[in-house]
Design an enzyme around this catalytic site. Sequence first.
Site, short mmCIF file in Angstrom:
data_model
loop_
_atom_site.label_atom_id
_atom_site.label_comp_id
_atom_site.label_asym_id
_atom_site.label_seq_id
_atom_site.Cartn_x
_atom_site.Cartn_y
_atom_site.Cartn_z
N ARG A 1 -7.96 -17.42 0.47
CA ARG A 1 -8.60 -18.43 -0.23
C ARG A 1 -7.47 -19.52 -0.74
O ARG A 1 -7.56 -20.62 -0.79
CB ARG A 1 -9.15 -18.15 -1.63
CG ARG A 1 -10.39 -17.17 -1.42
CD ARG A 1 -10.63 -16.37 -2.52
NE ARG A 1 -9.65 -15.38 -2.73
CZ ARG A 1 -9.91 -14.61 -3.64
NH1 ARG A 1 -10.47 -14.67 -4.74
NH2 ARG A 1 -8.67 -13.56 -3.72
N GLY B 1 -23.59 -24.19 12.72
CA GLY B 1 -24.70 -23.63 13.54
C GLY B 1 -25.98 -24.26 12.84
O GLY B 1 -26.96 -23.96 13.61
N ARG C 1 -2.58 -9.38 7.78
CA ARG C 1 -3.22 -9.39 9.01
C ARG C 1 -2.42 -9.06 10.27
O ARG C 1 -2.72 -9.22 11.25
CB ARG C 1 -3.90 -10.64 9.08
CG ARG C 1 -4.92 -11.26 8.04
CD ARG C 1 -6.24 -10.25 7.64
NE ARG C 1 -6.79 -10.55 6.70
CZ ARG C 1 -7.99 -9.80 6.32
NH1 ARG C 1 -8.38 -8.92 7.00
NH2 ARG C 1 -8.78 -10.25 5.48
C1 LIG Z 1 -6.42 -4.08 5.82
C2 LIG Z 1 -7.65 -4.85 4.95
C3 LIG Z 1 -8.94 -4.29 4.60
C4 LIG Z 1 -9.66 -4.92 3.94
N1 LIG Z 1 -10.96 -4.61 3.37
C5 LIG Z 1 -11.88 -5.04 2.66
C6 LIG Z 1 -13.07 -4.63 2.44
O1 LIG Z 1 -13.32 -3.43 2.56
N2 LIG Z 1 -13.75 -5.26 1.72
C7 LIG Z 1 -13.69 -6.64 1.20
O2 LIG Z 1 -14.53 -7.19 0.60
N3 LIG Z 1 -12.46 -6.96 1.55
C8 LIG Z 1 -11.41 -6.54 2.24
N4 LIG Z 1 -10.19 -7.00 2.63
C9 LIG Z 1 -10.10 -8.36 2.25
C10 LIG Z 1 -9.10 -8.37 0.87
O3 LIG Z 1 -9.63 -7.78 0.07
C11 LIG Z 1 -8.67 -10.03 0.56
O4 LIG Z 1 -9.91 -10.59 0.25
C12 LIG Z 1 -8.00 -10.68 1.73
O5 LIG Z 1 -7.15 -9.87 2.39
C13 LIG Z 1 -7.27 -11.97 1.26
O6 LIG Z 1 -6.16 -11.45 0.64
P1 LIG Z 1 -6.01 -12.31 -0.88
O7 LIG Z 1 -7.01 -12.34 -2.20
O8 LIG Z 1 -4.56 -11.70 -1.26
O9 LIG Z 1 -5.65 -13.94 -0.21
P2 LIG Z 1 -6.03 -15.21 -1.08
O10 LIG Z 1 -7.16 -15.30 -1.43
O11 LIG Z 1 -5.34 -16.29 -0.27
O12 LIG Z 1 -5.25 -15.02 -2.32
C14 LIG Z 1 -3.61 -15.21 -2.40
C15 LIG Z 1 -3.18 -14.46 -3.61
O13 LIG Z 1 -3.72 -15.52 -4.95
C16 LIG Z 1 -3.82 -14.59 -5.90
N5 LIG Z 1 -5.23 -14.78 -6.34
C17 LIG Z 1 -6.39 -15.37 -5.48
N6 LIG Z 1 -7.53 -15.37 -6.11
C18 LIG Z 1 -7.19 -14.76 -7.45
C19 LIG Z 1 -7.95 -14.46 -8.40
N7 LIG Z 1 -9.36 -14.59 -8.48
N8 LIG Z 1 -7.49 -13.88 -9.44
C20 LIG Z 1 -6.25 -13.59 -9.45
N9 LIG Z 1 -5.29 -13.87 -8.53
C21 LIG Z 1 -6.00 -14.30 -7.51
C22 LIG Z 1 -3.38 -13.16 -5.51
O14 LIG Z 1 -2.10 -12.95 -5.84
C23 LIG Z 1 -3.64 -13.23 -4.14
O15 LIG Z 1 -3.00 -12.15 -3.37
C24 LIG Z 1 -9.44 -6.37 3.42
C25 LIG Z 1 -8.19 -6.77 3.76
C26 LIG Z 1 -7.07 -6.22 4.40
C27 LIG Z 1 -5.88 -6.68 4.96
#
Ligand SMILES: Cc1cc2nc3c(=O)[nH]c(=O)nc-3n(C[C@H](O)[C@H](O)[C@H](O)COP(=O)(O)OP(=O)(O)OC[C@H]3O[C@@H](n4cnc5c(N)ncnc54)[C@H](O)[C@@H]3O)c2cc1C
Length: 240
Positions: A88, A98, A194
């Site tokens: 995000r 779609g 990823r």
């Molecule tokens: C191997 C793997 C398995 C996964 N399995 C699942 C699963 O089973 N179910 C599932 O739902 N998802 C799963 N995910 C998705 C994962 O939970 C994350 O949604 C996704 O990797 C995006 O990561 P992110 O939130 O760090 O990225 P971004 O949304 O780009 O956020 C980047 C960073 O901003 C900060 N941030 C963003 N939003 C907030 C917030 N609301 N509060 C505080 N800090 C914030 C955090 O530091 C975050 O790391 C998986 C991901 C991976 C890589």
Amino acid sequence: MIMTDIIFRNDVVAAHRDNMGGDESIIRAMLVSSDKDHLVEEMLDIPKTEGRIRFLMRKKHGTPFEHNALVFYVEAPIFVFREWHRHRIGWSYNEQSGRYSELPPMFYIPPPERPLMQVGKPGAYTYVPGSESDYLWLTNEMKEQATSQYTSYQNRLARGIAKEVARMSLGVNIYSKMYATCNARSLMAFLSLRTNEPTATFPSTPMWEIDAAARMTEEVLKQLFPLTYNAWVEFGRVAP
Ligand SMILES: Cc1cc2nc3c(=O)[nH]c(=O)nc-3n(C[C@H](O)[C@H](O)[C@H](O)COP(=O)(O)OP(=O)(O)OC[C@H]3O[C@@H](n4cnc5c(N)ncnc54)[C@H](O)[C@@H]3O)c2cc1C
């Protein structure tokens, strides 16, 4: 009944479309802090830039890595998009609709080298190849499914059913396309999660298809931000 030739693909595309900035713009953003951002010679000094970028990466001073942009054109099955869109922060997306367009008859079938079987437990799966007969059985079954789904889609459209309703017959291995724009910092965060890289400080275990797409974006980062890329690899592929 309407029949359309279905295209089966086993690839993903994440192609560089546009970009702004580079290693030097990261240094410019850093130097404003000490009122040196107007000193062009500071930004052209490669050894200094390399040292500064390594410093920023090591200390996790992340914001200077945000003043740039990378635009990617992506073609992949929808199940890859679902994962990609979870990123995000520092990402912008525009995807084919779609609701407003008829989705083309293009479906993903795994290539032979894609591991098919999972071993272990959730959170710690490893993936191993299936047998040749597993692969043939699966890909034939997927092709039959896709043909049936797309035929149903077309029958619904022919009857005047809205595209947004007709598409409900389609599975997540139909292809979609999007433009995805990020900056070097958000791309490094994406790549750390990823790509499966055993040398990383925190190795991740992403799905095979998104790893393949992410590797294409990694190559673009390497070309356009070489010093940033090298420092990111040196410090364990941890985003600053
Ligand atoms: C191997 C793997 C398995 C996964 N399995 C699942 C699963 O089973 N179910 C599932 O739902 N998802 C799963 N995910 C998705 C994962 O939970 C994350 O949604 C996704 O990797 C995006 O990561 P992110 O939130 O760090 O990225 P971004 O949304 O780009 O956020 C980047 C960073 O901003 C900060 N941030 C963003 N939003 C907030 C917030 N609301 N509060 C505080 N800090 C914030 C955090 O530091 C975050 O790391 C998986 C991901 C991976 C890589």
